[in-house]
Design an enzyme around this catalytic site. Structure first.
Site, PDB file in Angstrom:
ATOM      1  CB  SER A  51      -0.908   0.006   1.235  1.00  0.00           C
ATOM      2  OG  SER A  51      -0.130   0.147   2.416  1.00  0.00           O
ATOM      3  CG  ASP A  88       4.546  -3.113 -17.451  1.00  0.00           C
ATOM      4  OD1 ASP A  88       3.999  -2.557 -18.428  1.00  0.00           O
ATOM      5  OD2 ASP A  88       4.113  -4.143 -16.925  1.00  0.00           O
ATOM      6  CE  LYS A 145      26.828   6.368 -13.357  1.00  0.00           C
ATOM      7  NZ  LYS A 145      27.410   5.080 -12.966  1.00  0.00           N
ATOM      8  CG  HIS A 175      26.603  11.376  -8.860  1.00  0.00           C
ATOM      9  ND1 HIS A 175      26.673  10.113  -9.379  1.00  0.00           N
ATOM     10  CD2 HIS A 175      27.536  11.419  -7.873  1.00  0.00           C
ATOM     11  CE1 HIS A 175      27.592   9.422  -8.747  1.00  0.00           C
ATOM     12  NE2 HIS A 175      28.135  10.184  -7.823  1.00  0.00           N
ATOM     13  CE  LYS A 179      31.372  13.128  -6.353  1.00  0.00           C
ATOM     14  NZ  LYS A 179      31.202  12.961  -4.902  1.00  0.00           N
ATOM     15  CG  ASP A 232      29.109   2.144 -13.067  1.00  0.00           C
ATOM     16  OD1 ASP A 232      28.096   2.856 -13.239  1.00  0.00           O
ATOM     17  OD2 ASP A 232      29.567   1.881 -11.951  1.00  0.00           O
ATOM     18  CG  HIS A 237      30.815   9.013 -12.587  1.00  0.00           C
ATOM     19  ND1 HIS A 237      29.661   9.742 -12.781  1.00  0.00           N
ATOM     20  CD2 HIS A 237      30.428   7.916 -11.884  1.00  0.00           C
ATOM     21  CE1 HIS A 237      28.641   9.113 -12.235  1.00  0.00           C
ATOM     22  NE2 HIS A 237      29.082   8.008 -11.680  1.00  0.00           N
ATOM     23  CE  LYS A 323      31.616  -0.416  -7.454  1.00  0.00           C
ATOM     24  NZ  LYS A 323      30.879   0.553  -6.607  1.00  0.00           N
TER      25      LYS A 323
END
Length: 450
Positions: A51, A88, A145, A175, A179, A232, A237, A323
Site C-alpha cells: 500500500s 511498466d 547514466k 552526479h 559535486k 559505469d 564520471h 571496486k
C-alpha cells in the site's frame, strides 16, 4: 525563489539509487526550503511495494538510516506527499491517470518531472510508454547514466528521445558534475590569478583522475555483469571530470557555453589505445550474488588518455577507478615541472585543496625537500543529487551532459569495447593489478598516504 508546483514521477523508486541518493536529496531540499511550495511525489515500477502507507514506511525507514539528525516534521511532510503506482513499458495507463489527477490538484501552473532510474536495456521501451501515455508532454525528463552500453545503443537512445521530447526537456544526469568540488575546479582555474596561468602543458607534466572505492559490488552483481566498470565509470564520471579540467574558459557559466567547451575537449580526446588500458577483477568477485562463475567482467580500470589541444597536447591524463581497493578517494592530481610539485584536489564529501612545493631543506647544505600546504573548502555544500534535482526543477541544464558530448565519448571509448583487455585478478584492498600500478611510469600514482 522556489520552483513552481511539481509532480515528480520517480521510476525505480524501490531501487538502490532511490534509497541511497534520490530520497535523501529530496529530503535535504525540503529541509532547506528549496522544494516547491506544493508538490506530489509518485514512485513507480513493475512491482508494488504494498500500500501507499507501506511505501511511505519503507522510504521513511531508509531516510532515518541515511540522513543524520533528521527533522521529524520535515520527514512527515515529505512522506505525506508520497504515493506509488505500478507501471511498466507495456502499460502505463494507471500511472498516467494518477499523474493527471495530481497535476489537476496542484493547479494549472504545475510542472512534471520524470526521473528514469532504469537499466539501459529498458530505457527505450520506457520512453515509448511515456510517449504513448502523453506523460512527456511539457515534462522534464531525467536520464540516468550509463547512456546506452556502446556507441550504437547510445545513438539509438538519443534517437528515441529526439522523437518524443525536445532537447531542452532532457536532463542527462552525471552526479559528479553536481559535486561542489568539481564546480570549484572552474573557480580555481578561471578566477584565481595564481593557479590559472599554470594550468597548461608548458607547466603541467601529467594529470591524474583517481576514483578508487573500498566497497565491493555489494549486491549490484547483476548490474555489474551487464555494465562493468568501464561503462559505469570511465565513459561517464571520469571523462566528465576530465572535460572540466581540460576545457577552455566558457563565455558564460550557462548550459550552452559549458556544453560547447566540454564538447571541444572531447572532440580533441584521442580514441583510447587498448594497449594503454588495464582491466582488473578483484579476487572473490565471481562469488558475489548474481555474478557468473566464469565472469570476465572488469571491476577495475586504469588508462592513459591524451587531449590534442594547444593547451594539453602530449600531456598524459591517467584515469583509475575500481571496486574493493585500498581506499575510497576522489582525487585529481596535477604534477608540475621537473621538480614534481603537485596540486591535489580532493573532490569527496570533504573537499580539500593541497599543494606540494619544493623548498630548501633547513641546514648548511643545498638539499631540496617538499612541503605540503592544505586548505579545507569552508561551508556546507549541497549534495550532488540535491543540487541537480533542484536544477531540474528550475530548468537549468548547466551541470548536465549533452547528446553531443555523450556521442563523442562513446566514439573515444568504442576502441576499448571492440578490443577489451583481459581482466587481471587483484587482491581486495590493493591498488589494482601491477600492470596498472606501473602505467604512469616514473611519476607513479599519488596514493592517499603520500
Amino acid at each position: 525563489m522556489s520552483p513552481p508546483p511539481h509532480v515528480i514521477v520517480l521510476f525505480g523508486a524501490t531501487g538502490d539509487l532511490a534509497e541511497r541518493e534520490l530520497f535523501p536529496a529530496l529530503y535535504r531540499l525540503a529541509a532547506a526550503d528549496r522544494m516547491p511550495a506544493d508538490y506530489a511525489l509518485i514512485g513507480s515500477g513493475r512491482h508494488s511495494p504494498g500500500s501507499d502507507d507501506d511505501f511511505r514506511r519503507t522510504v521513511g525507514d531508509g531516510l532515518r538510516e541515511t540522513v543524520d539528525d533528521i527533522d521529524d516534521d520535515v520527514l512527515s511532510d515529505l512522506l505525506g506527499r508520497i504515493s506509488f503506482q505500478t507501471s511498466d513499458a507495456d502499460d502505463g495507463s494507471d500511472l498516467s491517470a494518477t499523474v493527471r489527477e495530481a497535476r489537476q490538484g496542484l493547479g494549472e501552473d504545475a510542472k512534471t518531472l520524470i526521473y528514469l532510474s532504469v537499466p539501459p536495456a529498458a530505457m527505450e521501451s520506457m520512453i515509448g510508454m511515456l510517449d504513448r501515455e502523453k506523460l512527456t508532454d511539457g515534462a522534464r525528463v531525467v536520464i540516468e547514466k550509463p547512456f546506452g552500453t556502446d556507441l550504437k545503443t547510445s545513438r539509438a537512445l538519443t534517437e528515441a528521445l529526439d522523437g518524443v521530447v525536445a532537447d531542452d526537456q532532457i536532463f542527462r544526469i552525471d552526479h559528479f558534475l553536481g559535486k561542489e568540488a568539481v564546480q570549484n575546479i572552474l573557480a580555481l582555474r578561471f578566477a584565481d590569478g595564481l593557479i590559472g596561468p599554470a594550468w597548461h602543458r608548458d607547466h603541467v607534466t601529467s594529470v591524474q583522475i583517481d576514483i578508487p572505492e573500498e566497497l565491493t559490488v555489494e549486491g549490484r552483481g547483476s548490474f555489474y555483469e551487464s555494465t562493468g566498470c568501464f561503462r559505469d565509470m570511465i565513459s561517464t564520471h571520469l571523462c566528465q571530470v576530465l572535460g572540466v579540467i581540460a576545457m577552455e574558459r566558457p563565455e558564460r557559466l550557462d548550459a550552452e557555453s559549458m556544453h560547447a567547451r566540454k564538447a571541444e575537449v572531447f572532440d580533441a580526446l584521442r580514441p583510447l589505445d587498448p594497449q594503454r588500458v588495464v582491466f582488473g577483477q578483484y579476487e572473490g568477485y565471481r562469488d558475489e550474488e548474481d555474478v557468473d562463475d566464469d565472469s570476465d567482467v572488469e571491476t577495475f580500470v586504469a588508462l592513459e588518455a591524451y587531449v590534442d589541444t594547444d593547451r594539453w597536447r602530449d600531456v598524459p591524463f591517467y584515469l583509475r577507478t575500481g571496486k574493493s581497493m585500498g581506499a575510497t578517494r576522489h582525487t585529481v592530481t596535477l604534477t608540475f615541472g621537473d621538480q614534481r610539485g603537485q596540486l591535489i584536489l580532493e573532490l569527496g564529501d570533504n573537499p580539500e585543496i593541497g599543494m606540494e612545493l619544493t623548498v630548501k631543506q633547513p641546514g648548511p647544505g643545498h638539499e631540496l625537500t617538499t612541503v605540503r600546504l592544505n586548505a579545507d573548502v569552508a561551508g556546507t555544500p549541497m549534495e550532488a543529487y540535491e543540487r541537480l534535482l533542484y536544477d531540474v526543477m528550475r530548468g537549468d541544464q548547466t551541470l548536465f551532459t549533452s547528446a553531443q558530448e555523450i556521442d563523442r565519448l562513446w566514439q573515444v571509448c568504442q576502441t576499448v569495447l571492440d578490443e577489451p583487455p583481459t581482466p587481471i585478478p587483484y587482491a581486495k584492498g590493493s591498488w589494482g593489478p601491477d600492470e596498472a600500478v606501473e602505467l604512469p611510469g616514473g611519476d607513479g600514482w599519488r596514493l592517499p598516504d603520500d
